[in-house]
Write a protein that holds these residues in place. Structure first.
Motif, PDB file in Angstrom:
ATOM      1  N   GLU A 201      69.440  69.190  61.617  1.00  0.00           N
ATOM      2  CA  GLU A 201      68.745  68.298  60.593  1.00  0.00           C
ATOM      3  C   GLU A 201      68.535  66.870  61.148  1.00  0.00           C
ATOM      4  O   GLU A 201      67.727  65.994  61.226  1.00  0.00           O
TER       5      GLU A 201
ATOM      6  N   ILE B 225      62.419  77.417  63.249  1.00  0.00           N
ATOM      7  CA  ILE B 225      60.997  77.739  62.455  1.00  0.00           C
ATOM      8  C   ILE B 225      60.799  76.554  61.292  1.00  0.00           C
ATOM      9  O   ILE B 225      59.810  75.845  61.246  1.00  0.00           O
ATOM     10  N   SER B 226      61.971  76.477  60.499  1.00  0.00           N
ATOM     11  CA  SER B 226      61.893  75.561  59.550  1.00  0.00           C
ATOM     12  C   SER B 226      62.033  73.998  59.994  1.00  0.00           C
ATOM     13  O   SER B 226      61.298  73.235  59.460  1.00  0.00           O
TER      14      SER B 226
ATOM     15  N   ASP C 250      58.340  72.890  60.867  1.00  0.00           N
ATOM     16  CA  ASP C 250      57.675  72.472  59.506  1.00  0.00           C
ATOM     17  C   ASP C 250      57.824  71.032  59.235  1.00  0.00           C
ATOM     18  O   ASP C 250      56.849  70.660  58.365  1.00  0.00           O
ATOM     19  N   GLN C 251      58.977  70.332  59.659  1.00  0.00           N
ATOM     20  CA  GLN C 251      59.092  69.111  59.257  1.00  0.00           C
ATOM     21  C   GLN C 251      58.291  68.030  60.268  1.00  0.00           C
ATOM     22  O   GLN C 251      58.593  66.911  60.182  1.00  0.00           O
TER      23      GLN C 251
END
Length: 424
Positions: free
Chosen positions: A4, A42-43, A46-47
């Motif tokens: 993150e 994958i997540s 998306d950002q």
């Protein structure tokens, strides 16, 4: 670094070109952790926006696509990579060309897994245009694009990049494959002269040892020479590598060089029998269609010779003269030659008579003038480019070093003992 936190860094440093080197260093350090568990990535995508965060998006997408992909997953992967290629920023992806080439090749692989090569054609064309510094730059994606064009039979789209004059090549293998695939595309479009040029480039390119691409190119070069020119010369230009000079004829002697020898005898029946006897070999090389065109070209040349002597002939007379079995076969050959502008003629269906005509083109229209003018401009540009390259080479340290070593082999002191009568 937590994933993150990496996304935050990508978002913060992608907006300014001056920050890209710092972002690049961060991403290189994070490359191994990204590959540790691709399923978590994958997540992250998306950002990010592929157009604004192209460098970071590329690193994550390359890691995500590095694992095995099933046929069920391939469709989504093709869409994801194609969308990224379309949206990405060229300046950012050129910082890591190897990774960009890798994901583009994976796009090709997934499209082939889906048995849908056409899905990769347009994204690959966009990709090579973004990666290439100029139209003179041959990237590793050029041959991949041409291969997809071949497999999807998108020959005209493949032709769109073959007219570019290439002066810069990333990898030698790229040049071999680009010219080989390009030659095959030109064959598919019956642009035989351009095909010969490209195949000749493969054969004569520098090589320390013979390679399979050159061997396959030489086979097609022999066949296309017979179709286009009605003859084949086994002599190669002086600048051809010694490896090619020594080995190509040996590898292609049977049945290709022997086919050329049979063609030279001018006997259609012998040529047909030879192709028939070697059908399996031509078929295994994927050259059977070309071999059949070689036979057809002999009939065409015989018909062309008739146009130099006669103004009118019956279809039966033409069939007899060129050793065709029926007047119908002669008619089919003539119609195809008329369509290809190889002869100018008309056929009277009532009496089966063929009238040979003069070329109606006067070469005075605007299109022809524009064609001649563009050819002259291209030659002038090429001349200036070659002069510039020659000047740059004359200052190149590697070239000067090699030239100096070569000159030492022929030191002028070796020629001091010239007989007096030959001196000034």
């Amino acid at each position: 670094m937590a994933l993150e936190n990496l996304v935050t860094q990508i978002q913060a440093l992608s907006g300014n070109a001056e920050d890209l080197p710092q972002l690049h260093s961060i991403l290189k350090a994070a490359d191994e952790p990204l590959h540790a568990d691709p399923s978590l990535l994958i997540s992250l995508l998306d950002q990010l926006e592929p157009s604004r965060h192209s460098l970071g998006y590329l690193y994550i997408l390359e890691a995500l696509s590095s694992g095995p992909v099933s046929k069920e997953q391939a469709n989504g992967m093709v869409l994801t990579i194609a969308r990224f290629i379309d949206a990405c920023d060229a300046q950012q992806i050129r910082l890591v060309p190897d990774k960009f080439v890798t994901i583009c090749r994976r796009l090709k692989d997934q499209a082939l897994l889906l048995e849908a090569p056409l899905r990769g054609v347009y994204p690959m064309l966009t990709a090579l245009r973004k990666l290439a510094i100029s139209s003179e730059h041959l990237t590793s994606l050029h041959p991949e694009f041409l291969l997809l064009c071949l497999l999807s039979k998108s020959y005209k789209l493949g032709l769109s990049i073959l007219d570019n004059d290439i002066f810069e090549v990333d990898q030698p293998r790229d040049l071999f494959l680009y010219c080989y695939y390009g030659g095959m595309i030109c064959i598919g479009q019956k642009h035989f002269q351009k095909a010969l040029e490209l195949l000749r480039n493969v054969i004569t390119a520098p090589m320390n040892a013979i390679n399979p691409i050159a061997v396959e190119a030489y086979k097609k070069y022999i066949l296309v020479s017979l179709i286009r020119n009605g003859q084949f010369s086994s002599s190669l230009p002086k600048y051809t590598s010694s490896a090619a000079q020594r080995s190509l004829k040996t590898f292609c002697q049977q049945p290709y060089v022997e086919l050329a020898n049979t063609y030279g005898n001018g006997k259609v029946k012998e040529l047909e029998d030879y192709v028939q006897a070697n059908t399996e070999k031509f078929k295994s090389d994927n050259n059977l269609g070309l071999a059949k065109q070689v036979v057809s070209s002999m009939y065409k040349r015989s018909i062309q010779r008739l146009t130099l002597t006669y103004l009118t002939l019956s279809l039966q007379d033409i069939a007899d003269a060129v050793q065709l079995k029926t007047p119908k076969e002669a008619e089919l050959h003539i119609l195809q030659m008329i369509q290809d502008s190889e002869i100018f003629a008309s056929i009277n269906q009532k009496d089966g008579m063929v009238s040979f005509l003069e070329d109606p083109e006067q070469y005075k229209n605007n299109d022809m003038i524009e064609h001649i003018d563009s050819s002259i401009q291209r030659m002038m540009t090429l001349s200036k480019k070659l002069a510039s390259m020659d000047e740059a080479m004359s200052y190149d340290p590697q070239y000067l070093g090699k030239a100096g070593r070569e000159r030492q082999k022929f030191d002028m002191d070796d020629f001091d003992n010239v007989p007096q009568k030959f001196t000034a």
